[in-house]
Scaffold this motif. Structure first.
Motif, PDB file in Angstrom:
ATOM      1  N   ILE A  17    -108.340 -36.245  13.661  1.00 53.21           N
ATOM      2  CA  ILE A  17    -107.216 -36.912  14.354  1.00 53.21           C
ATOM      3  C   ILE A  17    -106.926 -37.962  13.323  1.00 53.21           C
ATOM      4  CG2 ILE A  17    -106.379 -38.196  16.100  1.00 53.21           C
ATOM      5  CD1 ILE A  17    -108.157 -36.480  17.944  1.00 53.21           C
ATOM      6  N   LEU A  18    -107.485 -38.721  12.584  1.00 54.87           N
ATOM      7  CA  LEU A  18    -107.231 -39.840  11.854  1.00 54.87           C
ATOM      8  C   LEU A  18    -106.417 -39.254  10.617  1.00 54.87           C
ATOM      9  CD1 LEU A  18    -110.225 -42.467  11.643  1.00 54.87           C
ATOM     10  CD2 LEU A  18    -107.577 -42.934  12.359  1.00 54.87           C
ATOM     11  N   ALA A  19    -106.979 -38.386   9.946  1.00 55.77           N
ATOM     12  CA  ALA A  19    -106.442 -37.640   8.721  1.00 55.77           C
ATOM     13  C   ALA A  19    -105.138 -37.241   9.326  1.00 55.77           C
ATOM     14  CB  ALA A  19    -107.416 -36.577   8.459  1.00 55.77           C
ATOM     15  N   ALA A  20    -104.967 -36.472  10.358  1.00 59.53           N
ATOM     16  CA  ALA A  20    -103.428 -36.169  10.741  1.00 59.53           C
ATOM     17  C   ALA A  20    -102.633 -37.215  10.956  1.00 59.53           C
ATOM     18  CB  ALA A  20    -103.737 -35.276  11.898  1.00 59.53           C
ATOM     19  N   LEU A  21    -102.976 -38.371  11.477  1.00 61.71           N
ATOM     20  CA  LEU A  21    -101.946 -39.252  11.672  1.00 61.71           C
ATOM     21  C   LEU A  21    -101.614 -40.068  10.368  1.00 61.71           C
ATOM     22  CD1 LEU A  21    -103.766 -41.263  14.758  1.00 61.71           C
ATOM     23  CD2 LEU A  21    -101.408 -39.691  14.765  1.00 61.71           C
ATOM     24  N   ILE A  22    -102.486 -40.021   9.550  1.00 63.12           N
ATOM     25  CA  ILE A  22    -102.213 -40.615   8.243  1.00 63.12           C
ATOM     26  C   ILE A  22    -101.533 -39.570   7.622  1.00 63.12           C
ATOM     27  CG2 ILE A  22    -103.182 -41.446   5.776  1.00 63.12           C
ATOM     28  CD1 ILE A  22    -105.547 -42.279   7.406  1.00 63.12           C
ATOM     29  N   GLY A  23    -101.626 -38.323   7.502  1.00 63.99           N
ATOM     30  CA  GLY A  23    -100.798 -37.349   6.712  1.00 63.99           C
ATOM     31  C   GLY A  23     -99.333 -37.435   7.217  1.00 63.99           C
ATOM     32  N   VAL A  24     -99.172 -37.515   8.545  1.00 67.35           N
ATOM     33  CA  VAL A  24     -97.860 -37.550   8.946  1.00 67.35           C
ATOM     34  C   VAL A  24     -97.043 -38.783   8.616  1.00 67.35           C
ATOM     35  CG1 VAL A  24     -96.426 -37.698  11.286  1.00 67.35           C
ATOM     36  CG2 VAL A  24     -98.364 -36.205  11.195  1.00 67.35           C
TER      37      VAL A  24
END
Length: 568
Positions: A17-24
């Motif tokens: 989830i953290l990686a997805a938020l940073i990616g977005v």
């Protein structure tokens, strides 16, 4: 066993989830704007022909002239950067000189002083009304054009401004050399001159060459110096051509300037690829050992120290003194003396509501960007170093894109991406928010790189113990990693503040009424002929940056090694 597996999946889910938020976030502020720019540059022409817009711009006479000027001036500046950077790195790195920290700070000062301030300082130093050269009878005759308004003037200033890039690369290579090499050569009877020429110089040459290529990439994308010297001197370069087209015709010519921006990107990327090739194929692996012990210069110490201080006085001190002299003069052309010195220019600019607003906007943008970038950098470093997520490696590469490409390109990408209204927020063009987004995209690496370096030095068992104890991803970032990397994050954030306070390249294309920044204010005052006010604002902004640098230097013992480049 099942409980451990469930706990592992829970932690991995939080990391995803953290990686997805940073990616977005990265896609929104970095990837999408640059992709939008490239799509605009590759658009068909008016007749529908594929790549017609690009063909139209590339065949224009103005484009050819700007490209040639950019390449010629950048190449000339690299010669100056290389000579100064290598010479200063060898002298200060190989000999035990007194005051080496102060010397290094002055050598690196062109990185702290914004390009438009440096250009303004040299204009005042070399011009007919120079408060330094005029009393000595060395200034050009009154009424003549300032000789620095020329291609060679731009090359000189770009060479000085990007000299620290060559210096840092060469000095780092010297520090990494094992002292055994020198000791073995001395045992064999080699003299110092032979050791430097035949052993040390060839080993640091690849690093110096890589620094020179990096200086070329920086010169290609520089805006402040070409704007203040090239526009009055009618010497167009790609960055100023983009600015003049957008300033004159607005977003209606976005496609045309996107093609010009793409040329800048290709130049910068080609230089960076060449740098990578140099570092990979020419660098000689030497193993580890005790570092070089600086030579005792003996009787030559006063001569070497006097030479270094004299050179630094000419390239770093005298221009700022000329700028200060102009700020203290009652009017342009009035000789500066004890009877004529005045603080009226400082009082006038501090009473100017636009100048005060520019200070407020720049401080707000710099500190907000530093805070947000720090918040992004902490979980990013955690995912890269502790969690070792493969997807973060791709994101890590994407982070550097807005920093690698010229700032003019980033500003244009922001215009194209955020000109059209967005759901819920509308258009960001002409607002404070587009400036903030541009700052966040461009300056994130200044905080992220030292935070990642500090995270890599952590003991992995600390995070592993917290994970086994059931701590989630956010708790491990906040309670384990953040305290450990806080000094590095603070240093990176302050470096971001110093860089962003006087930023011009992004702001020149993105500011609007009410969102003026310090860099824009200096440029505007000088452009309208108010040199004294521009000098006063520049001196105040430089004093602010130097105050932050002094504060950081006082905190040096609390920061990780290498956090402050002038103490490396």
């Amino acid at each position: 066993m099942a409980a451990d597996l469930t706990l592992s999946r829970h932690h991995r889910g939080g990391e995803v989830i953290l990686a997805a938020l940073i990616g977005v976030w990265l896609v929104a502020v970095s990837v999408w704007p640059l992709a939008r720019l490239f799509m605009e540059a590759l658009a068909p022409g008016k007749d529908g022909a594929p790549l017609g817009l690009m063909a139209e711009v590339l065949t224009a006479r103005a484009t050819g002239r700007a490209v040639w000027n950019t390449l010629a001036v950048s190449a000339g500046s690299v010669v100056i950067s290389s000579v100064l950077g290598v010479l200063l790195a060898l002298v200060t790195g190989l000999f035990a000189l007194r005051g080496r920290v102060a010397m290094t700070f002055l050598i690196l000062s062109p990185l702290l002083i914004p390009s438009q301030t440096m250009a303004l300082a040299w204009i005042e130093l070399i011009g007919p009304t120079s408060p330094i050269l005029r009393p000595l009878g060395l200034a050009p005759p009154p009424g003549t054009t300032n000789p620095i308004y020329s291609g060679w003037g731009i090359a000189l200033l770009l060479g000085i401004e990007h000299m620290p890039l060559v210096f840092v690369a060469t000095r780092a290579a010297l520090i990494a050399l094992p002292g055994d090499l020198v000791e073995a050569a001395q045992v064999a009877g080699a003299r110092r001159g032979r050791i430097v020429a035949r052993i040390l110089a060839p080993l640091v040459a690849p690093a110096a060459l890589a620094g020179a290529v990096l200086a070329f990439a920086a010169a290609v994308g520089n805006f402040g110096v070409p704007a203040l010297l090239g526009i009055p001197g009618r010497f167009p370069m790609l960055t100023t051509l983009i600015y003049q087209r957008l300033n004159g015709f607005g977003p209606s010519v976005a496609g045309q300037v996107a093609v010009l921006a793409l040329i800048l990107v290709l130049m910068a990327v080609a230089a960076l690829v060449l740098r990578a090739v140099i570092l990979r194929w020419l660098t000689v692996p030497l193993g580890r050992g005790a570092g070089l012990t600086p030579f005792d210069p003996g009787r030559a110490r006063p001569v070497l120290e006097a030479g270094v201080w004299s050179l630094l006085a000419m390239i770093a001190v005298l221009p700022l003194l000329a700028l200060l002299g102009t700020a203290l003069s009652p009017a342009l052309g009035v000789p500066l003396s004890a009877d004529t010195v005045t603080l009226r220019n400082f009082a006038d600019v501090l009473a100017n509501s636009m100048v005060i607003r520019a200070f407020r906007n720049s401080l707000m943008l710099a500190f907000v960007a530093a805070g947000v970038c720090t918040v992004i950098a902490l979980p990013f470093a955690f995912l890269k170093v502790q969690a070792r997520m493969p997807a973060i490696r791709v994101l890590d590469w994407l982070v550097d894109a807005p920093w690698v490409v010229p700032g003019t390109v980033v500003a244009l990408a922001m215009i194209l991406a955020f000109l059209q209204p967005l759901p819920l927020v509308g258009s960001l063009y002409g607002t404070f928010w587009i400036l903030l987004v541009a700052y966040l995209a461009r300056f994130l690496p200044l905080v992220l790189r030292p935070v990642i370096a500090a995270a890599e030095a952590m003991e992995p068992a600390l995070d592993e113990a917290a994970r086994i104890a059931g701590a989630g991803s956010l708790r491990r970032v906040a309670l384990i990693m953040a305290p450990m990397v806080l000094p590095a994050a603070t240093a990176g954030a302050m470096l971001l503040v110093m860089t962003a306070l006087n930023e011009l390249t992004l702001s020149a294309l993105l500011w609007s009424s009410g969102t003026e920044t310090l860099g824009v204010m200096v440029f505007a005052l000088q452009y309208e002929g108010n040199s004294a006010a521009a000098a006063a604002v520049s001196i105040l902004s430089v004093a602010l940056v130097l105050a932050i640098a002094v504060l950081l230097d006082r905190l040096a013992r609390h920061l990780p090694p290498g956090a402050l480049p002038w103490r490396s």
